[in-house]
Motif scaffolding. Structure first.
Motif, PDB file in Angstrom:
ATOM      1  N   PRO A  35       0.780  -1.242   0.000  1.00  0.00           N
ATOM      2  CA  PRO A  35       0.000   0.000   0.000  1.00  0.00           C
ATOM      3  C   PRO A  35       0.813   1.295   0.000  1.00  0.00           C
ATOM      4  O   PRO A  35       0.529   2.186  -0.809  1.00  0.00           O
ATOM      5  CB  PRO A  35      -0.851  -0.120   1.261  1.00  0.00           C
ATOM      6  N   HIS A  36       1.806   1.433   0.850  1.00  0.00           N
ATOM      7  CA  HIS A  36       2.559   2.694   0.900  1.00  0.00           C
ATOM      8  C   HIS A  36       3.337   2.944  -0.396  1.00  0.00           C
ATOM      9  O   HIS A  36       3.433   4.084  -0.862  1.00  0.00           O
ATOM     10  CB  HIS A  36       3.483   2.744   2.129  1.00  0.00           C
ATOM     11  N   TYR A  39       0.820   4.089  -2.962  1.00  0.00           N
ATOM     12  CA  TYR A  39       0.432   5.474  -2.673  1.00  0.00           C
ATOM     13  C   TYR A  39       1.478   6.444  -3.223  1.00  0.00           C
ATOM     14  O   TYR A  39       1.144   7.418  -3.909  1.00  0.00           O
ATOM     15  CB  TYR A  39       0.252   5.662  -1.166  1.00  0.00           C
ATOM     16  N   GLU A  40       2.742   6.182  -2.919  1.00  0.00           N
ATOM     17  CA  GLU A  40       3.819   7.059  -3.383  1.00  0.00           C
ATOM     18  C   GLU A  40       3.919   7.071  -4.904  1.00  0.00           C
ATOM     19  O   GLU A  40       4.123   8.119  -5.510  1.00  0.00           O
ATOM     20  CB  GLU A  40       5.153   6.658  -2.753  1.00  0.00           C
ATOM     21  N   GLY A  42       1.521   6.465  -7.094  1.00  0.00           N
ATOM     22  CA  GLY A  42       0.373   7.197  -7.615  1.00  0.00           C
ATOM     23  C   GLY A  42       0.520   8.689  -7.413  1.00  0.00           C
ATOM     24  O   GLY A  42       0.262   9.487  -8.325  1.00  0.00           O
ATOM     25  N   ARG A  43       0.957   9.079  -6.238  1.00  0.00           N
ATOM     26  CA  ARG A  43       1.129  10.502  -5.907  1.00  0.00           C
ATOM     27  C   ARG A  43       2.191  11.156  -6.777  1.00  0.00           C
ATOM     28  O   ARG A  43       2.054  12.296  -7.205  1.00  0.00           O
ATOM     29  CB  ARG A  43       1.484  10.640  -4.428  1.00  0.00           C
ATOM     30  N   LEU A  49      -3.237   4.218 -10.631  1.00  0.00           N
ATOM     31  CA  LEU A  49      -3.974   3.358  -9.716  1.00  0.00           C
ATOM     32  C   LEU A  49      -5.355   3.130 -10.314  1.00  0.00           C
ATOM     33  O   LEU A  49      -6.029   4.082 -10.716  1.00  0.00           O
ATOM     34  CB  LEU A  49      -4.100   4.014  -8.336  1.00  0.00           C
ATOM     35  N   ASP A  51      -8.989   1.231  -9.595  1.00  0.00           N
ATOM     36  CA  ASP A  51      -9.895   0.591  -8.649  1.00  0.00           C
ATOM     37  C   ASP A  51     -10.935  -0.204  -9.426  1.00  0.00           C
ATOM     38  O   ASP A  51     -11.732   0.373 -10.161  1.00  0.00           O
ATOM     39  CB  ASP A  51     -10.571   1.683  -7.813  1.00  0.00           C
ATOM     40  N   ILE A  64     -10.153   5.798  -3.401  1.00  0.00           N
ATOM     41  CA  ILE A  64      -8.775   6.242  -3.292  1.00  0.00           C
ATOM     42  C   ILE A  64      -8.643   7.504  -4.141  1.00  0.00           C
ATOM     43  O   ILE A  64      -8.919   7.458  -5.340  1.00  0.00           O
ATOM     44  CB  ILE A  64      -7.798   5.159  -3.776  1.00  0.00           C
ATOM     45  N   TRP A 132      -5.063  -0.971   2.004  1.00  0.00           N
ATOM     46  CA  TRP A 132      -4.854   0.469   1.835  1.00  0.00           C
ATOM     47  C   TRP A 132      -5.469   1.206   3.027  1.00  0.00           C
ATOM     48  O   TRP A 132      -4.836   2.053   3.648  1.00  0.00           O
ATOM     49  CB  TRP A 132      -5.503   0.918   0.526  1.00  0.00           C
ATOM     50  N   GLN A 133      -6.700   0.845   3.329  1.00  0.00           N
ATOM     51  CA  GLN A 133      -7.419   1.489   4.429  1.00  0.00           C
ATOM     52  C   GLN A 133      -6.747   1.201   5.774  1.00  0.00           C
ATOM     53  O   GLN A 133      -6.573   2.109   6.595  1.00  0.00           O
ATOM     54  CB  GLN A 133      -8.864   1.002   4.418  1.00  0.00           C
ATOM     55  N   LEU A 137      -3.986   5.112   4.679  1.00  0.00           N
ATOM     56  CA  LEU A 137      -3.787   5.945   3.494  1.00  0.00           C
ATOM     57  C   LEU A 137      -5.092   6.667   3.147  1.00  0.00           C
ATOM     58  O   LEU A 137      -6.170   6.238   3.551  1.00  0.00           O
ATOM     59  CB  LEU A 137      -3.279   5.091   2.347  1.00  0.00           C
TER      60      LEU A 137
END
Length: 140
Positions: A35-36, A39-40, A42-43, A49, A51, A64, A132-133, A137
């Motif tokens: 997950p982390h 996140y990075e 995608g950011r 990402l 879904d 997300i 993720w949750q 995040l």
């Protein structure tokens, strides 16, 4: 009693494969993402990402931020860079895609299908949206 003469298309006699073994085989062909890291990526704009959870789960648990929502039954059409129904972001077979389902099972099978389309940078999120949750995040 009739005996089945059906043979697999490849001509080999292979016993049926259970879903656990199938997932193991599929996942052995690529590196899944935590997950982390997702996140990075995608950011930073290094990954798209995606879904694939169905609407009831998205309504129940949230979304997300920034993730493309693509129903599983549309995934290949929306991500094929050569397809007429592709997402605007799906412009290259080199696109890094992170597929996210609810718990990280259906997404693995989806990744296998994307790899067959030549999207070899596709991966999935270990543990899916639930992981993720749990990782705290962002969800909207």
């Amino acid at each position: 009693m009739a005996v089945s003469t059906h043979r697999p298309a490849n001509g080999e006699d292979q016993p049926p494969v259970g879903i656990d073994e199938l997932l193991e085989r599929v996942r052995a062909g690529y590196q899944r993402i935590e997950p982390h890291e997702a996140y990075e990526a995608g950011r930073a704009g290094d990954a798209l990402l995606v879904d694939i959870r169905y609407a009831a789960l998205r309504e129940r648990d949230g979304l997300i931020p920034g993730a493309a929502v693509v129903e599983r039954n549309e995934l290949e059409w929306r991500l094929d860079p050569q397809g007429s129904h592709r997402l605007p972001e799906a412009t290259s077979h080199a696109l890094r895609i992170v597929v996210i389902c609810n718990e990280g099972y259906a997404s693995s099978l989806a990744v296998q299908s994307l790899h067959q389309l030549g999207l070899h940078q596709a991966t999935d999120l270990v543990g899916g949206f639930q992981a993720w949750q749990r990782a705290g995040l962002p969800v909207e």
